[in-house]
Design a protein around this motif. Structure first.
Motif, PDB file in Angstrom:
ATOM      1  N   THR A 159      -1.143   2.000  -8.634  1.00 47.75           N
ATOM      2  CA  THR A 159      -0.290   2.607  -7.806  1.00 47.75           C
ATOM      3  C   THR A 159       1.239   2.112  -7.775  1.00 47.75           C
ATOM      4  O   THR A 159       2.069   2.991  -7.610  1.00 47.75           O
ATOM      5  N   ALA A 212      -0.249   4.543   0.065  1.00 50.70           N
ATOM      6  CA  ALA A 212      -1.020   4.272  -0.760  1.00 50.70           C
ATOM      7  C   ALA A 212      -2.245   4.425  -0.304  1.00 50.70           C
ATOM      8  O   ALA A 212      -2.446   3.522   0.544  1.00 50.70           O
ATOM      9  N   ASP A 220      -7.535   3.038 -12.560  1.00 53.49           N
ATOM     10  CA  ASP A 220      -7.528   3.655 -11.178  1.00 53.49           C
ATOM     11  C   ASP A 220      -8.745   4.581 -10.850  1.00 53.49           C
ATOM     12  O   ASP A 220      -9.529   4.950 -11.831  1.00 53.49           O
TER      13      ASP A 220
END
Ligand SMILES: C[S@@+](CC[C@H](N)C(=O)[O-])C[C@H]1O[C@@H](n2cnc3c(N)ncnc32)[C@H](O)[C@@H]1O
Ligand code: SF4
Length: 389
Positions: A51, A265, A307
């Motif tokens: 991120t 985030a 991710d």
């Protein structure tokens, strides 16, 4: 104080609980086997790095460990996640770092460890101060145990909040008034007071459908809502958001990031994020991200690809504007119309504003902000739908 300055929050989702409460539809799971926390900590760090590569150079203003039950995590796991965040972004001095905790005695024993790891605020799921109600809600703690945990939170953390659920089956305004007054005796700077929602596909939904769980009708719920507003405001904790009450300055800064339409985030299984790639007022994009919900699938996905994303959508200007209204009008401070125009590229229809104002549902403040009135809050969704149409 109203502050529309950019802020950046990091949300970390811990998806496990010791048991599943029958009203809850959060992404929470019960596991028989012990959780491999070190493996989760590594996956959190991996997703934080991914991120940060997309939104580098941010200064983190708040971090929130939500769940599920983050107070089941070992303090070392919390420390490892905080360390991973600090390695990828800079964390503002005095950043708010909150952890959601279940108010049992076992969990309270970990509070000092969380404090040492860097947590400076806890939010406790007390839910009720009545043992029968707690049993009906399927909670594993008594009112006494919850209040003891609140006491430990007060002693260990500078800042603490706790949640109560009202409009429970059979609850009268008198009973709720007494319970709320007791809660206010124990409150610090913040309280979350939620009306019970019967969420689809929960055991409570099945009971409700079978006529075995009777929640207050609209009038009774409205009376309970009014009682909530009056008592908490009189005791110095007015609502700053539909369900959240604080002394001035005691607001949850992390949740304000969501409600003020800033950037955050979302890390961990089933977490949502909003990332601004470039400046929104000069051609930048706002991305809505969501990760895989099932914990073990999320873990494998992060380990395989770096991710856990399952969606990453660029929001249209219209979607950004609608979300800004939906979130911002939950706040007593309301929204700045110039900011709305900046993010959405539109202005609100003055005739609609005038009509809603006529009905007493919205008002414009002296400094030109638009906000929903107290009578408007119970019909907020309709107000927002009308303004956004
Ligand atoms: C993610 S949950 C929980 C934190 C923690 N696991 C706990 O239960 O103590 C956050 C809060 O949402 C509220 N909540 C969850 N489901 C709800 C429902 N169906 N209706 C109203 N409030 C709800 C509860 O007050 C809960 O404390
Ligand atoms: S209310 Fe809290 S403890 Fe209960 S299942 Fe939901 S997240 Fe878990």
């Amino acid at each position: 104080m109203i502050n529309d300055e950019p802020a950046f929050g990091v949300y970390i989702h811990w998806p496990f609980c010791l048991s599943k409460c029958p009203y809850c539809d959060f992404n929470s799971h019960v596991r028989r086997e012990p959780i491999d926390e070190a493996r989760f900590a590594r996956a959190f760090a991996t997703e934080i790095a991914a991120t940060a590569a997309r939104v580098p150079g941010r200064t983190v203003s708040s971090i929130f460990f939500g769940g599920g039950t983050p107070s089941l995590m070992q303090p070392e796991t919390i420390a490892a996640v905080l360390d991973a965040i600090a390695r990828r972004w800079s964390v503002a001095a005095g950043a708010e770092i909150t952890l959601e905790a279940n108010p049992t005695s076992v969990e309270a024993t970990r509070f000092r460890g969380y404090r040492a790891a860097g947590v400076n605020r806890v939010s406790l799921g007390v839910q009720a101060l009545d043992d029968r109600a707690l049993a009906e809600l399927g909670r594993m703690h008594s009112a006494r145990e919850a209040l003891d945990a609140v006491g430990v939170a007060r002693a260990v953390f500078g800042r603490y909040s706790f949640d109560l659920i009202y409009a429970r089956p059979g609850q009268t305004p008198e009973q709720w008034a007494g319970e709320l007054a007791r809660a206010l005796d124990e409150a610090g700077e913040h309280l979350s007071l939620y009306q019970l929602t019967v969420e689809p596909d929960t055991p409570f939904a099945a009971l409700h459908k079978a006529g075995k769980l009777k929640t207050p009708d609209d009038d009774a719920a409205r009376a309970l809502y009014d009682t909530t507003q009056e008592i908490s405001a009189a005791r110095g904790l007015p609502a700053y958001e539909i369900s959240n009450h604080a002394r001035p300055g005691g607001e949850c800064r992390h949740n304000l990031v969501y409600w003020r339409g800033h950037e955050y985030a979302g890390i961990g299984p089933g977490a949502h994020g909003r990332l601004n790639i470039g400046r929104l007022d000069s051609g930048g994009e706002r991305h809505a991200t969501a990760t895989e919900k099932r914990p073990e699938t999320w873990l494998m996905r992060v380990e395989a690809r770096g991710d856990g994303l399952i969606s990453d959508d660029v929001l249209t200007r219209e979607e950004i504007g609608d979300e800004f209204l939906l979130m911002g009008l939950r706040l007593a401070e309301g929204i700045d119309l110039a900011r709305y125009a900046g993010v959405s590229g539109r202005t609100l229809d003055p005739e609609r504003i005038a009509a809603l104002r006529e009905h007493g549902l919205i008002e414009t403040t002296a400094d030109g902000r638009l906000r929903v009135t107290l009578p408007g809050f119970p019909v907020l969704d309709a107000v927002v739908a009308d303004l956004a149409a």
